[in-house]
Design a protein around this motif. Structure first.
Motif, mmCIF file in Angstrom:
data_model
loop_
_atom_site.group_PDB
_atom_site.id
_atom_site.type_symbol
_atom_site.label_atom_id
_atom_site.label_comp_id
_atom_site.label_asym_id
_atom_site.label_seq_id
_atom_site.Cartn_x
_atom_site.Cartn_y
_atom_site.Cartn_z
ATOM 1 N N GLY A 1 16.680 -13.218 11.621
ATOM 2 C CA GLY A 1 15.954 -14.342 12.206
ATOM 3 C C GLY A 1 16.773 -15.200 13.142
ATOM 4 N N LEU A 2 17.827 -14.633 13.760
ATOM 5 C CA LEU A 2 18.727 -15.444 14.571
ATOM 6 C C LEU A 2 18.326 -15.528 16.038
ATOM 7 C CD1 LEU A 2 22.216 -14.402 13.140
ATOM 8 C CD2 LEU A 2 20.729 -16.285 12.463
ATOM 9 N N GLY A 3 17.245 -14.866 16.414
ATOM 10 C CA GLY A 3 16.831 -14.893 17.809
ATOM 11 C C GLY A 3 16.098 -16.157 18.202
ATOM 12 N N VAL A 4 15.638 -16.937 17.224
ATOM 13 C CA VAL A 4 14.882 -18.146 17.499
ATOM 14 C C VAL A 4 15.758 -19.172 18.221
ATOM 15 C CG1 VAL A 4 15.435 -19.163 15.260
ATOM 16 C CG2 VAL A 4 13.394 -19.896 16.445
ATOM 17 N N GLN A 5 15.153 -19.920 19.147
ATOM 18 C CA GLN A 5 15.866 -20.970 19.873
ATOM 19 C C GLN A 5 15.199 -22.313 19.589
ATOM 20 O OE1 GLN A 5 17.340 -19.790 23.921
ATOM 21 N NE2 GLN A 5 15.930 -18.097 23.616
ATOM 22 N N ARG A 6 16.017 -23.272 19.151
ATOM 23 C CA ARG A 6 15.515 -24.573 18.773
ATOM 24 C C ARG A 6 16.366 -25.681 19.409
ATOM 25 N NH1 ARG A 6 11.711 -22.215 17.889
ATOM 26 N NH2 ARG A 6 10.531 -21.910 15.957
ATOM 27 N N ASP A 7 15.759 -26.847 19.546
ATOM 28 C CA ASP A 7 16.421 -28.033 20.070
ATOM 29 C C ASP A 7 16.927 -28.843 18.878
ATOM 30 O OD1 ASP A 7 17.010 -30.610 21.050
ATOM 31 O OD2 ASP A 7 15.598 -30.366 22.705
ATOM 32 N N PHE A 8 18.226 -28.733 18.585
ATOM 33 C CA PHE A 8 18.816 -29.421 17.443
ATOM 34 C C PHE A 8 19.297 -30.810 17.859
ATOM 35 C CE2 PHE A 8 19.499 -24.880 16.442
ATOM 36 C CZ PHE A 8 18.822 -24.821 15.235
ATOM 37 N N VAL A 9 18.960 -31.807 17.058
ATOM 38 C CA VAL A 9 19.394 -33.182 17.315
ATOM 39 C C VAL A 9 19.967 -33.746 16.025
ATOM 40 C CG1 VAL A 9 17.039 -34.058 16.882
ATOM 41 C CG2 VAL A 9 18.676 -35.464 18.149
ATOM 42 N N ASP A 10 21.125 -34.390 16.123
ATOM 43 C CA ASP A 10 21.774 -34.887 14.919
ATOM 44 C C ASP A 10 20.940 -35.996 14.294
ATOM 45 O OD1 ASP A 10 24.747 -34.738 13.597
ATOM 46 O OD2 ASP A 10 23.879 -36.739 13.400
ATOM 47 N N VAL A 11 20.870 -35.975 12.957
ATOM 48 C CA VAL A 11 20.039 -36.927 12.221
ATOM 49 C C VAL A 11 20.515 -38.371 12.424
ATOM 50 C CG1 VAL A 11 21.376 -36.726 10.077
ATOM 51 C CG2 VAL A 11 18.943 -37.322 9.970
ATOM 52 N N ARG A 12 21.796 -38.553 12.706
ATOM 53 C CA ARG A 12 22.301 -39.907 12.974
ATOM 54 C C ARG A 12 21.832 -40.411 14.337
ATOM 55 N NH1 ARG A 12 28.004 -37.572 11.070
ATOM 56 N NH2 ARG A 12 27.011 -35.876 12.254
ATOM 57 N N ASP A 13 21.680 -39.490 15.290
ATOM 58 C CA ASP A 13 21.092 -39.869 16.568
ATOM 59 C C ASP A 13 19.611 -40.192 16.405
ATOM 60 O OD1 ASP A 13 23.317 -39.787 18.231
ATOM 61 O OD2 ASP A 13 23.122 -37.641 18.626
ATOM 62 N N VAL A 14 18.936 -39.473 15.510
ATOM 63 C CA VAL A 14 17.536 -39.795 15.212
ATOM 64 C C VAL A 14 17.441 -41.214 14.661
ATOM 65 C CG1 VAL A 14 15.524 -39.199 13.802
ATOM 66 C CG2 VAL A 14 16.928 -37.378 14.806
ATOM 67 N N ALA A 15 18.350 -41.580 13.766
ATOM 68 C CA ALA A 15 18.346 -42.925 13.190
ATOM 69 C C ALA A 15 18.561 -43.979 14.271
ATOM 70 C CB ALA A 15 19.422 -43.032 12.106
ATOM 71 N N ARG A 16 19.429 -43.685 15.222
ATOM 72 C CA ARG A 16 19.627 -44.610 16.343
ATOM 73 C C ARG A 16 18.342 -44.772 17.144
ATOM 74 N NH1 ARG A 16 22.417 -41.943 19.783
ATOM 75 N NH2 ARG A 16 22.299 -43.699 21.227
ATOM 76 N N ALA A 17 17.608 -43.686 17.317
ATOM 77 C CA ALA A 17 16.343 -43.754 18.047
ATOM 78 C C ALA A 17 15.318 -44.609 17.306
ATOM 79 C CB ALA A 17 15.800 -42.342 18.280
ATOM 80 N N VAL A 18 15.281 -44.479 15.983
ATOM 81 C CA VAL A 18 14.362 -45.293 15.184
ATOM 82 C C VAL A 18 14.714 -46.768 15.321
ATOM 83 C CG1 VAL A 18 13.600 -45.813 12.834
ATOM 84 C CG2 VAL A 18 13.875 -43.431 13.555
ATOM 85 N N HIS A 19 15.989 -47.080 15.261
ATOM 86 C CA HIS A 19 16.438 -48.462 15.422
ATOM 87 C C HIS A 19 16.010 -49.003 16.793
ATOM 88 C CE1 HIS A 19 20.052 -51.465 15.496
ATOM 89 N NE2 HIS A 19 18.948 -52.049 15.068
ATOM 90 N N ALA A 20 16.239 -48.201 17.839
ATOM 91 C CA ALA A 20 15.864 -48.628 19.188
ATOM 92 C C ALA A 20 14.365 -48.823 19.313
ATOM 93 C CB ALA A 20 16.354 -47.599 20.208
ATOM 94 N N ALA A 21 13.590 -47.922 18.701
ATOM 95 C CA ALA A 21 12.130 -48.024 18.771
ATOM 96 C C ALA A 21 11.629 -49.256 18.021
ATOM 97 C CB ALA A 21 11.492 -46.762 18.197
ATOM 98 N N SER A 22 12.324 -49.619 16.955
ATOM 99 C CA SER A 22 11.932 -50.802 16.184
ATOM 100 C C SER A 22 12.062 -52.074 17.013
ATOM 101 C CB SER A 22 12.800 -50.921 14.929
ATOM 102 O OG SER A 22 12.649 -49.798 14.094
ATOM 103 N N LEU A 23 13.034 -52.092 17.909
ATOM 104 C CA LEU A 23 13.312 -53.284 18.713
ATOM 105 C C LEU A 23 12.579 -53.285 20.041
ATOM 106 C CD1 LEU A 23 17.185 -53.444 18.133
ATOM 107 C CD2 LEU A 23 15.417 -54.752 16.948
#
Length: 336
Positions: free
Chosen positions: A190-212
């Motif tokens: 199953g290694l042929g799949v291609q995905r857009d990986f984003v670090d969970v800590r960057d996701v948390a930063r996005a949530v913080h930014a969206a909150s403000l």
């Protein structure tokens, strides 16, 4: 600013909690099903009226919903991902708190994408499975609620705390077992799949930014770059110091298996074998070849267009995949 965080004990919620707690201007209250939540409440079974009374008492300025599930049948997915969000929206409509809602969505709402394309927020969602359907229904409820609300459509989160059942989690566990047993060859599918990986800590930063922010609607949160799982496997092998050969077991029919290889190179063999991305216990050893049916319903390719996050939130990813994989491996290695 008082923030009510729902799902603080989940994979993304834990990092969102850490990020919000680091902001001295934020007063955080956690609501969830666990004993360690500030307030115990089950969104899937609790009434909007009960949640409204709590909102009126606490009077948050922002509600962040990280709750939900990725597992189970259609009924469970609907209850925890859709009905729960309906409860939040109805409670916010009834409440006098006027809170802003930040809802965590998922790229599975889009479904499969054309290879080499970037998916923008105006793409027509066509989820390829019940999980994506349940999350898309939640997004539509939020967008149609009339609330001050934003949905962050998170692509493939990675980094510390990555669930063992995710593709990268299973990859790390397979490598840990190979190193523990001294196996000089690691066979993966199953290694042929291609995905857009984003670090969970960057996701948390996005949530913080969206909150403000005052941004509304849907905003993609991803790295903006698709990565083959086989390339992630090679990076993980380098990070882990695994010197064995990585054999890929879902190559095209008729392919010839090379005679081994280094960890930075993955050889292809035409064997039929359960894939890394396939849910455990649901794989058929005769059905996981080239026609492997991508259990997340997203097909072979996903890549986010992240310009909206940059323009409306001032957000960009900071942590690269190698650092995310190093943290995943650190946790896996501690289990040796």
């Amino acid at each position: 600013m008082r923030v009510l965080l729902i799902g603080a004990n989940g994979y993304i919620g834990r990092f969102v909690a850490d990020r919000l707690l680091a902001d001295p201007a934020v007063q955080l209250t956690a609501l969830g099903r666990g004993d360690d939540a500030d307030v115990r409440f089950d969104l899937a079974t609790g009434s909007p009226g009960a949640l409204t009374r709590f909102l009126d008492a606490v009077h948050p300025g922002v509600v962040v919903n990280c709750a939900g599930t990725t597992r189970g049948g259609a009924r469970d997915l609907t209850r925890h991902n859709t009905v729960a969000v309906a409860t939040v929206c109805e409670a916010l409509r009834r409440s006098g708190c006027g809170a802003r809602l930040v809802q965590i969505g998922c790229s599975a709402e889009y479904g499969p994408s054309q290879p080499n394309s970037s998916t923008a927020e105006d793409a027509v969602p066509r989820p390829g499975g019940p999980y994506g359907v349940s999350k898309l229904a939640a997004t539509e409820l939020v967008l149609g609620s009339g609330l001050d609300a934003v949905v962050l459509r998170v692509f493939s989160p990675a980094g510390p705390g990555t669930p063992a059942g995710s593709p990268l989690g299973r990859l790390a566990e397979a490598m840990r077992r190979a190193m523990q047993s001294g196996d000089g060859e690691l066979k993966l599918g199953g290694l042929g799949v291609q995905r857009d990986f984003v670090d969970v800590r960057d996701v948390a930063r996005a949530v913080h930014a969206a909150s403000l922010s005052a941004a509304q609607g849907v905003i993609n949160i991803g790295s903006g770059r698709a990565v083959r799982l086989r390339d992630a496997a090679a990076v993980l092998a380098r990070v882990a110091g695994y010197g064995g050969a990585l054999q890929e077991l879902d190559g095209p029919p008729g392919a010839h298996a090379p005679h081994g290889g280094h960890a930075g190179h993955i050889a292809h063999t035409p064997h039929l074998r359960p894939a890394i991305g396939h849910p455990r216990g649901e794989s058929d050893p005769h059905a996981a070849s080239v026609a492997f049916p991508y259990p997340d319903g997203c097909g072979s390719w996903q890549q986010a267009d992240v310009r909206t996050a940059r323009d409306r939130l001032g957000w960009r990813p900071r942590i690269n995949l190698e650092e995310s994989l190093a943290d995943i491996w650190m946790e896996a290695a501690c289990r040796i």
